[in-house]
Design a protein around this motif. Structure first.
Motif, PDB file in Angstrom:
ATOM      1  N   UNK A 178       0.810  -1.217   0.000  1.00 33.74           N
ATOM      2  CA  UNK A 178       0.000   0.000   0.000  1.00 33.74           C
ATOM      3  C   UNK A 178       0.844   1.269   0.000  1.00 33.74           C
ATOM      4  N   UNK A 179       2.102   1.174   0.460  1.00 30.18           N
ATOM      5  CA  UNK A 179       2.957   2.357   0.556  1.00 30.18           C
ATOM      6  C   UNK A 179       4.029   2.399  -0.533  1.00 30.18           C
ATOM      7  N   UNK A 180       3.863   1.587  -1.558  1.00 33.73           N
ATOM      8  CA  UNK A 180       4.883   1.517  -2.593  1.00 33.73           C
ATOM      9  C   UNK A 180       5.100   2.873  -3.264  1.00 33.73           C
ATOM     10  N   UNK A 231       4.554   5.821  -2.094  1.00 37.41           N
ATOM     11  CA  UNK A 231       5.210   6.728  -1.159  1.00 37.41           C
ATOM     12  C   UNK A 231       6.704   6.437  -1.099  1.00 37.41           C
ATOM     13  N   UNK A 232       7.070   5.153  -1.156  1.00 41.59           N
ATOM     14  CA  UNK A 232       8.484   4.778  -1.165  1.00 41.59           C
ATOM     15  C   UNK A 232       9.156   5.283  -2.437  1.00 41.59           C
ATOM     16  N   UNK A 233       8.473   5.140  -3.558  1.00 41.37           N
ATOM     17  CA  UNK A 233       9.017   5.636  -4.827  1.00 41.37           C
ATOM     18  C   UNK A 233       9.255   7.148  -4.750  1.00 41.37           C
ATOM     19  N   UNK A 234       8.320   7.860  -4.148  1.00 41.34           N
ATOM     20  CA  UNK A 234       8.481   9.311  -4.007  1.00 41.34           C
ATOM     21  C   UNK A 234       9.731   9.645  -3.200  1.00 41.34           C
ATOM     22  N   UNK A 235       9.990   8.886  -2.151  1.00 42.84           N
ATOM     23  CA  UNK A 235      11.167   9.133  -1.323  1.00 42.84           C
ATOM     24  C   UNK A 235      12.460   8.779  -2.068  1.00 42.84           C
ATOM     25  N   UNK A 236      12.423   7.701  -2.839  1.00 40.89           N
ATOM     26  CA  UNK A 236      13.599   7.334  -3.627  1.00 40.89           C
ATOM     27  C   UNK A 236      13.960   8.454  -4.592  1.00 40.89           C
ATOM     28  N   UNK A 237      12.956   9.008  -5.231  1.00 36.21           N
ATOM     29  CA  UNK A 237      13.195  10.108  -6.162  1.00 36.21           C
ATOM     30  C   UNK A 237      13.649  11.369  -5.429  1.00 36.21           C
ATOM     31  N   UNK A 238      13.120  11.580  -4.236  1.00 37.65           N
ATOM     32  CA  UNK A 238      13.505  12.756  -3.455  1.00 37.65           C
ATOM     33  C   UNK A 238      14.947  12.660  -2.969  1.00 37.65           C
ATOM     34  N   UNK A 239      15.343  11.476  -2.472  1.00 37.79           N
ATOM     35  CA  UNK A 239      16.704  11.299  -1.960  1.00 37.79           C
ATOM     36  C   UNK A 239      17.712  11.325  -3.108  1.00 37.79           C
ATOM     37  N   UNK A 240      17.444  10.555  -4.146  1.00 36.24           N
ATOM     38  CA  UNK A 240      18.348  10.451  -5.277  1.00 36.24           C
ATOM     39  C   UNK A 240      19.570   9.605  -4.945  1.00 36.24           C
ATOM     40  N   UNK A 241      20.119   8.985  -5.959  1.00 38.26           N
ATOM     41  CA  UNK A 241      21.345   8.210  -5.783  1.00 38.26           C
ATOM     42  C   UNK A 241      21.207   7.008  -4.880  1.00 38.26           C
ATOM     43  N   UNK A 242      20.013   6.395  -4.820  1.00 39.44           N
ATOM     44  CA  UNK A 242      19.831   5.196  -3.996  1.00 39.44           C
ATOM     45  C   UNK A 242      20.424   3.998  -4.737  1.00 39.44           C
ATOM     46  N   UNK A 243      21.418   3.378  -4.138  1.00 38.76           N
ATOM     47  CA  UNK A 243      22.122   2.263  -4.777  1.00 38.76           C
ATOM     48  C   UNK A 243      21.590   0.915  -4.315  1.00 38.76           C
ATOM     49  N   UNK A 244      21.129   0.845  -3.070  1.00 35.56           N
ATOM     50  CA  UNK A 244      20.653  -0.448  -2.565  1.00 35.56           C
ATOM     51  C   UNK A 244      19.530  -0.244  -1.562  1.00 35.56           C
TER      52      UNK A 244
END
Length: 554
Positions: free
Chosen positions: A177-179, A181-194
């Motif tokens: 259900x929060x997928x 929201x997680x995608x939004x945070x990944x895009x906000x942080x940037x450079x997520x490798x793992x």
């Protein structure tokens, strides 16, 4: 001229009769088309009709792309052959192997990585970036954070999922259900490798033992990794009492976990049965890899670690790598770690034959000496005894030794010509010089390179061409121009290792002084031949002092 529309679909969602398509004409001036005739075309006529070329289809369908239009892409390795960007990985292991601690060590390497930073155990370059951790098993403040600090992580690049805020209220994070929201945070942080998920079973809303439920739950996670080019590392357990089974079959839950993962990492304890082995020894192997090699591995230790924070002393654990790689298949390394046994084959007997010819070439040796040298060279005694029978090696008690129980010496037969038969084939053992095998590795019949035991803490080991000729190893007590016996050197390093790791040291200086004394003592016991001038001791001492002994206890 009439413009043809695609097949019509009624508002009730049902398609027209499967035998016909309703094709209507439309006027460009919005005039009344009530009297315009309709065309009913059956499927065959529709397929062959020239009007088909004028139809623009807006219906759903399969997206087919010619392979010639798809550009190939290289796999983007985060850790060469171990962790790949955009791929789903599984880390499975028994309790006590420090799976989460190991994962935090990987996280720390990425958080500190960057240009010219080589933090992986094989000394390969480590990319720098952000890591996201979702842990449902260990406490964040009292377990995860202390382990990250102990591993030396850059905490600014590590992000912990603490939950989800919805309508001003906090609740637990739910992957499905929060997928978004997680995608939004990944895009906000940037450079997520793992992204690390501990345990991976928490993303499955249904039955974690049911293949369809697991695949359905993993699909959006895998898609997430592919889209944002970040590695997914899921941590899981192994089934109880599953020792001896194939590594993939030991993973808890559905087989879909291992099937979906492109790389399955597997950890297990080293159960050698020796009391003076270093504590907490484990091995890491690839039980499966669809995108690279799956042989080889690394040994590591789980060591205690303490640090100061806000005036308090915290105690945690960390992983210390033995940077000398293990060689062999995952199955054989796991078998060695869990049982201490080395797979025996005709090539193992052939290797044992080379060993005996090399060490008995200058004369007889006691069975005790042969057993010690074989252990140091990782040659199983069962293979030694089989090779002894094939070679026709004779044993003889030394009655004149003056001992109540005289030692038993082994001698080569008077005429062997260096030949040994395996099955119906003859293998010229005398052609090649023996070099120690690596423990847990079934070697083939090619000439083996000289090497230090894979589990000994050594400095960098240069790669040697396995087909290159190996210099002859002369017995220690033979001739005036004596060369180093690699097997004896290996044996001495093992004896030093046992003594070094069985002691706890107050400081690094105390350890270095003790190491020097231990090396001298071992060489006096095993290399000193009683002569006033034995240059071999100095040569062996130089080689032993090159070894990095920091992989031990403090």
């Amino acid at each position: 001229m009439m413009a043809i529309t695609p097949p019509s679909f009624p508002r009730n969602g049902r398609q027209n009769s499967p035998g016909t398509f309703d094709v209507k004409t439309h006027s460009t001036n919005n005039t009344n088309t009530e009297n315009v005739p309709k065309m009913n075309l059956d499927r065959q006529n529709w397929k062959s009709s020239k009007l088909q070329t004028q139809v623009v289809s807006f219906a759903n369908g399969i997206h087919l792309v010619p392979a010639a239009k798809i550009q190939p892409l290289q796999i983007n390795w985060i850790w060469k052959s171990w962790i790949a960007a955009g791929k789903f990985h599984l880390l499975a292991g028994a309790p006590g192997t420090g799976k989460t601690t190991l994962a935090m060590q990987l996280v720390a390497a990425i958080s500190n990585g960057g240009f010219d930073r080589c933090l992986w155990p094989d000394n390969s370059q480590t990319p720098g970036g952000n890591v996201i951790i979702w842990s449902g098993e260990d406490g964040i403040e009292d377990t995860i954070i202390p382990r990250l600090i102990a591993a030396g992580a850059n905490l600014n690049n590590v992000h912990i999922i603490r939950g989800t805020v919805e309508h001003g209220r906090s609740r637990g994070f739910d992957f499905m259900s929060d997928l978004q929201k997680l995608i939004n945070k990944i895009e906000e942080i940037g450079g997520v490798i793992m992204i690390v998920i501990d345990s991976i079973v928490q993303i499955v809303a249904g039955d974690s033992n049911k293949n369809s439920d697991v695949r359905k739950a993993l699909a959006p996670l895998i898609e997430l990794g592919e889209k944002y080019r970040c590695a997914i590392l899921g941590i899981t357990h192994v089934n109880k009492n599953s020792s001896g089974k194939a590594a993939l079959d030991r993973v808890t839950g559905s087989l879909a976990y291992g099937a979906a993962a492109r790389i399955v990492l597997f950890t297990t304890k080293v159960q050698s049965g020796s009391e003076d082995d270093a504590p907490g020894r484990c091995v890491l192997v690839r039980a499966k890899s669809n995108i690279g090699p799956d042989d080889g591995g690394f040994e590591y230790q789980i060591q205690s670690a303490s640090f100061q924070s806000q005036g308090q002393t915290f105690h945690s654990s960390k992983v210390v790598w033995n940077t000398t790689p293990l060689q062999g298949s995952a199955k054989d390394i796991i078998r060695w770690a869990e049982t201490g046994s080395v797979p025996e084959s005709s090539s193992a007997v052939e290797l044992a034959g080379r060993f005996l010819l090399e060490h008995l070439a200058g004369g007889g040796l006691s069975f005790t000496a042969i057993e010690q040298l074989a252990q140091a060279a990782c040659v199983p005694m069962s293979a030694i005894k089989r090779a002894k029978a094939v070679l026709g090696i004779r044993s003889q008690k030394q009655r004149d030794s003056g001992q109540a129980n005289p030692p038993n010496f082994w001698f080569l037969p008077e005429a062997t010509n260096g030949q040994i038969s395996i099955g119906n084939e003859a293998s010229p053992f005398g052609v090649a010089s023996y070099a120690p095998a690596r423990m847990g590795v079934p070697q083939d019949s090619t000439i083996l390179p000289s090497s230090i035991h894979p589990f000994a803490p050594t400095a960098s080991v240069a790669t040697v061409d396995p087909l290159a000729s190996v210099a002859s190893v002369a017995p220690v007590n033979q001739g005036t121009e004596r060369q180093l016996d690699e097997a004896l050197l290996h044996f001495c390093s093992q004896e030093c290792r046992k003594q070094i790791y069985s002691t706890t040291y107050d400081s690094d200086d105390d350890k270095q002084d003790a190491i020097f004394k231990i090396i001298k003592s071992v060489l006096n016991d095993y290399v000193d031949d009683g002569s006033d001038d034995n240059p071999l001791i100095d040569q062996y001492q130089i080689e032993l002092e090159k070894i990095d002994w920091n992989f031990g206890n403090f």
